[in-house]
Design an enzyme around this catalytic site. Sequence first.
Site, short mmCIF file in Angstrom:
data_model
loop_
_atom_site.label_atom_id
_atom_site.label_comp_id
_atom_site.label_asym_id
_atom_site.label_seq_id
_atom_site.Cartn_x
_atom_site.Cartn_y
_atom_site.Cartn_z
N LYS A 141 -8.19 -0.53 11.65
CA LYS A 141 -6.91 -1.23 11.41
C LYS A 141 -6.37 -2.07 12.59
CE LYS A 141 -2.58 0.87 9.61
NZ LYS A 141 -1.72 2.42 9.57
N SER A 178 0.35 1.79 5.22
CA SER A 178 -0.01 0.77 6.03
C SER A 178 -1.29 0.60 6.09
CB SER A 178 0.87 0.88 7.32
OG SER A 178 0.44 1.84 8.07
N SER A 220 0.66 6.45 5.38
CA SER A 220 -0.16 5.40 5.72
C SER A 220 -1.62 5.46 5.27
CB SER A 220 0.03 4.78 7.01
OG SER A 220 1.43 4.31 7.03
#
Length: 471
Positions: A82, A157, A181
Site C-alpha cells: 500500500k 483505503s 480499510s
Amino acid sequence: MTDRAEIALLPASELRRRLGRREISAVEVLEACLHQIQRHDGVINAVVTRSEKALEEAQRLDEEVAQGKKPGLLHGLPVGIKDVTPVAGLRTTFGSPLYADFVPDQDALVVRRLRDAGAVILGKTNTPEFAAGGNTFNEVFGRTCNPWNTALAAGGSTGGGAAALASGMITLAEGTDLGGSLRMPASFCGVVGLRPSPGLVPTHPADFLWDNLYVTGPMARTAQDVALMLQAVCGPSPLSPNRQSSEGRDFVAAVRRGPADDLRVAYAPGVAGVAVDPDVERVCRAAVEGLDRVGGLTEQVEFDLSFGRDAFLAIRGLWMVTQHYSRLGQVEQLGRNLRGNVRAGLEVTTEQLAAAEAARGRIWELFRQLFERFDHLVTPCMAVPPFPVEEDYPETVGGRRMETYVDWFAPTFILSLAGLPVASVPCGLDANGLPVGLQVVGPPRGEEAVLALAGRIQQLRPIGPPPLVRA
C-alpha cells in the site's frame, strides 16, 4: 483466459507449493502478474508505482533455490505494498501531493518481514491520501476502479491492493485498517481482508507510536493465502510498544483443519444502526444458512453497537491530529477529505474522548458476553453494493442521508473499536453479479478461528474471478 492469467490467478498457497517443488519459477510468476498489469491496469489503476528491482529479486530467488537454499515461507510470491507503507528506494507518495516525489531510504517493518520470507515486492498500490477514505482516489494518481465493473468503486483505503488481487496483478497485498480499510475493498472486490488484533503485526514506522486502533494486515484471494502471509509478518518487535506474541501460533494449519464441528455462530443483520441493502443482506443470510447445512449452529441475534458511532468519530479525530501533528502547519495543502478530518479532530474535546472510551469499554463487555454463548459474530461487511467510482462516497444509504462521509461504512468502523480480529470474506454475488463480503469476528487472539471459518465460507460460496479477467 491466457496461460499467464491462469498462473497469476492461482491461490498464493498453490503457487508457493509449485515454486517449492520447482514446477514453476519466481520469474514466471512475476511475469504472469506483470502481464495482468499490462492487460488491465490501464483501466483499473491499482498498481501506481512498479519496482524496477522486482525482476532482479525474482531471478535471485530462483538462483538461490537452484543452489540448494531452502525457500522462504513466501518464496517467489509477488506482493503489492500500500502506498502509505515505506519501501526503500521505491517512490512512496501516501497519495498526497506533499510527498509526490518522496523515496524512503528504509523499508517498513512489514516490508522487511515480507522480504525475509522470500516475497518479491512488485510495487505500490493506490490509496486515498494518507489512507483517509472509503473510496480509493487521490490527486497524485487518480481513482482506482473495481475489476468486477470498472464503472464502480473498488472501496478503500486499501482499494489498490484489493483491485490488483482480484485481477491477478499481485498474489498478496499489504494494507492497513483504521475503520475498515482492509475489509471494505475486500468486500467490494471479492477477496479476503483481515483486520488482525492490534499489535499482532506491528506498524513501524508510525507517527502515532502508541496507537491501538490502526493496524497493518494482509489481504489475499483466499483465507488460506491470508493465513500464509500473516504467518510471515506477525510477531512482536522492539521497534513497537504495541506487541502481541505469535509464539506457537499456526494460522495456516488452522485454515487447513477448518472450524470446529460444533461451531456456534451468531448472525446480526446489522450492528451499526445503518440500513443494509436488502440484496446485500440476502446474500449474507444465504451464506449463514449454508453453515447450518454443514453442521454449524447459527442463530440470528440483535447486536446493536450503533452507540459507538460518536465514539469512533472522537477517537478517529484524535488519531487524525496525532498522525498529522508534524503537518499541522500544512493542513491547507492537504486534500479536502483529509483536511476536513484533521480540522474535525482539532475540535474534539476531552469530555468527548472520555465518553468514547466509556463506549468502547461497553462494546468490549458486550462482545465478552456474546462469546460466552457463541464462537463468532458474523454480519454484512458493507451496507451498500459498490457505487459509481466518480462518487467520493454514497450520500444516502437506505434512503437516509449520511451525516458525515464515513457514516456509510459504520458496519466496519464500529467493529474496529473492539480490538478483535475481523475478516471480510466473499460469500456470494448480488443480483448484479457483484461480490458481497461477510464480516467474521472472533474472540481475543482468535485469528486462527476467524480464518478457519472464512475458509469454510469460501468453500461453500465460491465466486470465481471477475468477468474482466476470465476473458
